[in-house]
Design a protein around this motif. Structure first.
Motif, PDB file in Angstrom:
ATOM      1  N   VAL A 474     -96.216   4.784-151.439  1.00  0.00           N
ATOM      2  CA  VAL A 474     -97.567   4.662-151.557  1.00  0.00           C
ATOM      3  C   VAL A 474     -98.060   3.261-150.897  1.00  0.00           C
ATOM      4  O   VAL A 474     -97.850   2.374-151.553  1.00  0.00           O
ATOM      5  CB  VAL A 474     -97.855   4.877-152.829  1.00  0.00           C
ATOM      6  N   GLU A 494    -110.654  12.420-146.771  1.00  0.00           N
ATOM      7  CA  GLU A 494    -109.351  13.030-147.372  1.00  0.00           C
ATOM      8  C   GLU A 494    -109.401  14.271-147.588  1.00  0.00           C
ATOM      9  O   GLU A 494    -108.527  15.310-147.478  1.00  0.00           O
ATOM     10  CB  GLU A 494    -108.867  12.148-148.430  1.00  0.00           C
ATOM     11  N   ARG A 499    -106.936  17.408-148.297  1.00  0.00           N
ATOM     12  CA  ARG A 499    -106.165  16.710-149.315  1.00  0.00           C
ATOM     13  C   ARG A 499    -106.796  16.517-150.741  1.00  0.00           C
ATOM     14  O   ARG A 499    -108.195  16.885-150.779  1.00  0.00           O
ATOM     15  CB  ARG A 499    -105.793  15.421-148.916  1.00  0.00           C
ATOM     16  N   SER A 578    -103.333  12.942-152.103  1.00  0.00           N
ATOM     17  CA  SER A 578    -102.862  11.660-151.470  1.00  0.00           C
ATOM     18  C   SER A 578    -103.439  10.399-151.713  1.00  0.00           C
ATOM     19  O   SER A 578    -103.330   9.402-150.917  1.00  0.00           O
ATOM     20  CB  SER A 578    -103.140  12.336-149.871  1.00  0.00           C
ATOM     21  N   VAL A 600     -99.541  10.018-157.055  1.00  0.00           N
ATOM     22  CA  VAL A 600     -99.613  10.447-155.636  1.00  0.00           C
ATOM     23  C   VAL A 600     -98.313   9.801-154.945  1.00  0.00           C
ATOM     24  O   VAL A 600     -97.464   9.156-155.492  1.00  0.00           O
ATOM     25  CB  VAL A 600    -100.768   9.528-155.064  1.00  0.00           C
ATOM     26  N   GLY A 601     -98.182  10.381-153.745  1.00  0.00           N
ATOM     27  CA  GLY A 601     -97.026  10.053-152.934  1.00  0.00           C
ATOM     28  C   GLY A 601     -95.991  10.994-153.321  1.00  0.00           C
ATOM     29  O   GLY A 601     -94.683  10.713-153.097  1.00  0.00           O
ATOM     30  N   SER A 607     -99.839   8.526-148.801  1.00  0.00           N
ATOM     31  CA  SER A 607    -100.584   8.337-149.971  1.00  0.00           C
ATOM     32  C   SER A 607    -101.021   6.811-150.016  1.00  0.00           C
ATOM     33  O   SER A 607    -100.525   5.992-149.793  1.00  0.00           O
ATOM     34  CB  SER A 607    -100.130   8.932-150.985  1.00  0.00           C
TER      35      SER A 607
END
Length: 708
Positions: A474, A494, A499, A578, A600-601, A607
């Motif tokens: 990230v 995004e 996302r 993300s 996230v990630g 991300s």
């Protein structure tokens, strides 16, 4: 002879004398015993052992000078002031008092000789001191023979009162050496000498060594404290080793093997390794006690901490441990600090285990504070009869009304977030059984090495030091709040790519003390700025059903943006998310920021975590945000967090009201910690009475908190 007069009726018991304000203040500071006062050490010192000439007094440093008052007058310059000119053979100095009493004027009358202490500064009318300490003297008044201590105190507890109380306690308290010769590192003074030197350092003692705690007297106290802590942990470990737990072994072809075969992914090497460590603990034959035969039916209770960075896959390791317990005919309880996190575990465990348990006529129970009435009663019945082989929930799992048929394994997630009192209560509840359940604690906040050597010294530690394949690093960016509009534009980009986005706020209500935008306002702002996009709101005060509905929409992809408080800190797993925006990031602790970033990630897509801050930043705030931008390594984050905040946050011990270590510093005193760690086992084995006396002197009731 006249009859004897009846004896006078006994006087009613006189009411207890009311305590003075200083006495109440001392109790509030925990200064109840002589040893408490003896260990209440100065914050700093004032040097009243020497007098400088006024001409030699440096600007801006505390000094003591002496002279004769040559002028004393009251002036009205916006407010009444007492101005006193003090003269010695070298120069004169103006003393300025903005608050004063008739006693000041009497002591500081023209012709009086006085000794004053304060900071001399160059002012418009020459050199002056504002509100110095002063006392009348004559030419033969001796100087102090020791530095004057300045103690931590409160407004209701004057320094003079506290100094007398400490001096009296030092004269009374038994400070005999309880440690056998050779225990204390060479070169450190006896305990009584160390304490007397710290309370009343002789003239000429190094102020720098006293105040940075490198002085040998400080080193003696730090070693004593660390040794008491190590002895307490070691004794707790030995005590638990004498208990018995069920010996849990997986059955060939049983639930453990079935779960491994059914998982839709391969375990990492780290997951396999820690899984084997836990399985070995659960099935280990109890060691023989004092020559008796080993107990083939019992095991030493496991007391293991499973640590792994966010996203490392601790839940599946917990599921495999639960499968071993169930295979052996015992129940497993998994407890999480929040309903949201408990529900995340519940969903995964249901997905993996429920079909396998159903084939055995068993089920998974769900117990939280929001589950009421018949639904809860039904779950409690299943736990009591043993039909529920696995029980998942919040602290509702350990309520008095919940009785397990055969609890063999307790798993506590994010154990530090329960707090000391709750963990002690869990231990007490588990101790009511004839056999002690095995205990597996999990944390996504990696434990720094020095912390593992102290507060977690009685635990075996397993570490998942590898992320599952497919996870992407990230990228962390730090922006001032003025860049908010650019961040919102990035959100739109995004979402246009399909996302999803988290936006985290620290509060859900306005505070008159902290002017932060709340989650409700931010939700409204983002909804207006992102027309046509589904923006959800999640916070701790929503009813459980609403929380579940919001999370279901976000997890299912029907909601593009989720505005939330820190209820999403742990456990939430949405691989399509993300972008994480953390508003007022300077208000969060470092480990909390790292936990949030871990949301996230979790998929294959690159991300980003954006930290929005409101300036100006404090030095601590700068350190936190710099650390977040520089590393994604949870162990490095934990090390820096320990430096910034101390061990209490890792232990969940802030509510105990006690500093976990009062004198030693884990970052600075690692060599002393190692010496204490080496000294504890032989001391406990060869001199148990001395070890007990040492722990009692230093820890008193706090020893319980270290066992939690």
């Amino acid at each position: 002879m006249p009859p004897a007069k009846p004896a006078p009726a006994p006087a009613p018991d006189s009411p207890p004398r009311e305590k003075s304000a200083p006495q109440r203040a001392m109790e509030k500071l925990g200064l109840a015993r002589d040893i408490d006062l003896a260990l209440h050490l100065p914050l700093r010192y004032e040097d009243e052992t020497r007098v400088l000439s006024i001409a030699d007094a440096p600007d801006g440093e505390p000094v003591q000078v002496e002279g004769v008052v040559t002028e004393s007058r009251i002036e009205q310059r916006g407010r009444r002031q007492l101005l006193v000119r003090l003269t010695d053979p070298s120069e004169s100095l103006l003393l300025r008092f903005l608050n004063f009493y008739p006693s000041h004027q009497k002591t500081l009358a023209v012709g009086a000789r006085v000794r004053v202490r304060g900071e001399a500064r160059s002012g418009f009318f020459g050199r002056e001191m504002v509100h110095p300490h002063f006392k009348a003297v004559d030419e033969h008044t001796p100087l102090a023979s020791a530095l004057t201590p300045v103690y931590p105190t409160s407004a209701q507890l004057p320094q003079a009162y506290l100094r007398k109380a400490v001096a009296a306690a030092l004269a009374r308290v038994p400070l005999d050496e309880v440690l056998p010769p050779g225990t204390v590192p060479a070169g450190l003074p006896p305990l009584r000498e160390a304490l007397l030197r710290l309370h009343h350092p002789p003239a000429g003692e190094s102020m720098a060594a006293l105040e940075d705690r490198s002085h040998p007297a400080w080193q003696r106290l730090k070693f004593e404290e660390l040794l008491a802590q190590q002895l307490s942990q070691l004794a707790a470990q030995r005590e638990r080793q004498r208990l018995r737990a069920p010996r849990l072994r997986a059955v060939p072809g049983g639930l453990h093997e079935q779960l491994l075969a059914a998982l839709p992914f391969q375990l990492t090497a780290a997951q396999r390794r820690v899984g084997e460590e836990i399985a070995a603990d659960l099935g280990r034959v109890a060691a023989a006690d004092e020559g008796a035969a080993a107990d083939s039916d019992g095991a030493t209770p496991m007391n293991r901490l499973l640590q792994g960075d966010v996203g490392s896959g601790k839940t599946v390791v917990a599921a495999l441990a639960a499968a071993v317990a169930i295979d052996a005919g015992w129940q497993c309880a998994l407890m999480a600090p929040t309903e949201l996190l408990a529900e995340q575990h519940f969903r995964k465990l249901v997905q993996w285990l429920e079909p396998l348990l159903a084939a055995r006529g068993q089920s998974i129970a769900w117990l939280t504070g929001s589950r009421k009435g018949k639904a809860r009663a039904g779950m409690v019945d299943k736990v009591a009869t043993g039909e529920a082989a696995l029980v998942v929930g919040t602290q509702a799992v350990i309520q008095d009304s919940v009785h397990f048929a055969r609890l063999g394994l307790a798993i506590i997630d994010e154990q530090h977030r329960f707090g000391v009192a709750q963990r002690l209560e869990l231990r007490r509840k588990l101790a009511l059984q004839s056999l002690e359940p095995h205990l597996l604690m999990m944390t996504a906040t990696p434990i720094p090495r020095t912390l593992a050597m102290t507060y977690f010294a009685d635990l075996d530690v397993s570490t998942i030091d590898e992320l599952p394949p497919g996870r992407t690093p990230v990228l962390t960016k730090v922006f001032a709040d003025e860049r908010r509009s650019a961040v919102i534009a990035r959100i739109a980009d995004e979402v246009a790519k399909g996302r999803q986005v988290y936006w985290v706020c620290p509060l859900i209500e306005e505070s008159e003390h902290i002017d932060l935008q709340n989650a409700t306002e931010t939700h409204a702002q983002l909804s207006a700025a992102l027309p046509g996009m589904a923006v959800g709101l999640l916070h701790g005060r929503l009813p459980a059903a609403e929380k579940a509905a919001v999370m279901a929409l976000f997890a299912g992809g029907q909601m593009a943006v989720l505005v939330a408080t820190t209820v999403i800190e742990v456990g939430v797993d949405v691989p399509n998310a993300s972008l994480m925006v953390i508003e007022h990031a300077e208000r969060f602790g470092l480990s909390q920021l790292h936990q949030l970033r871990g949301r996230v990630g979790r998929g294959a897509v690159a991300s980003v975590c954006v930290l929005l801050y409101q300036g100006p930043l404090s030095p601590t705030g700068k350190d936190r945000l710099r650390a977040m931008a520089e590393t994604t390594d949870g162990f490095e984050i934990a090390r820096r967090d320990l430096e910034i905040r101390g061990p209490g946050e890792f232990m969940g011990a802030r509510q105990s009201g006690d500093a976990l270590l009062r004198f030693a510093d884990l970052a600075e005193d690692a060599p002393l910690l190692q010496r204490a760690r080496d000294a504890a086992p032989p001391l406990l084995a060869r001199h148990p009475a001395a070890a007990r006396a040492h722990v009692a002197r230093w820890l008193d009731t706090r020893a319980d908190f270290l066992k939690a």
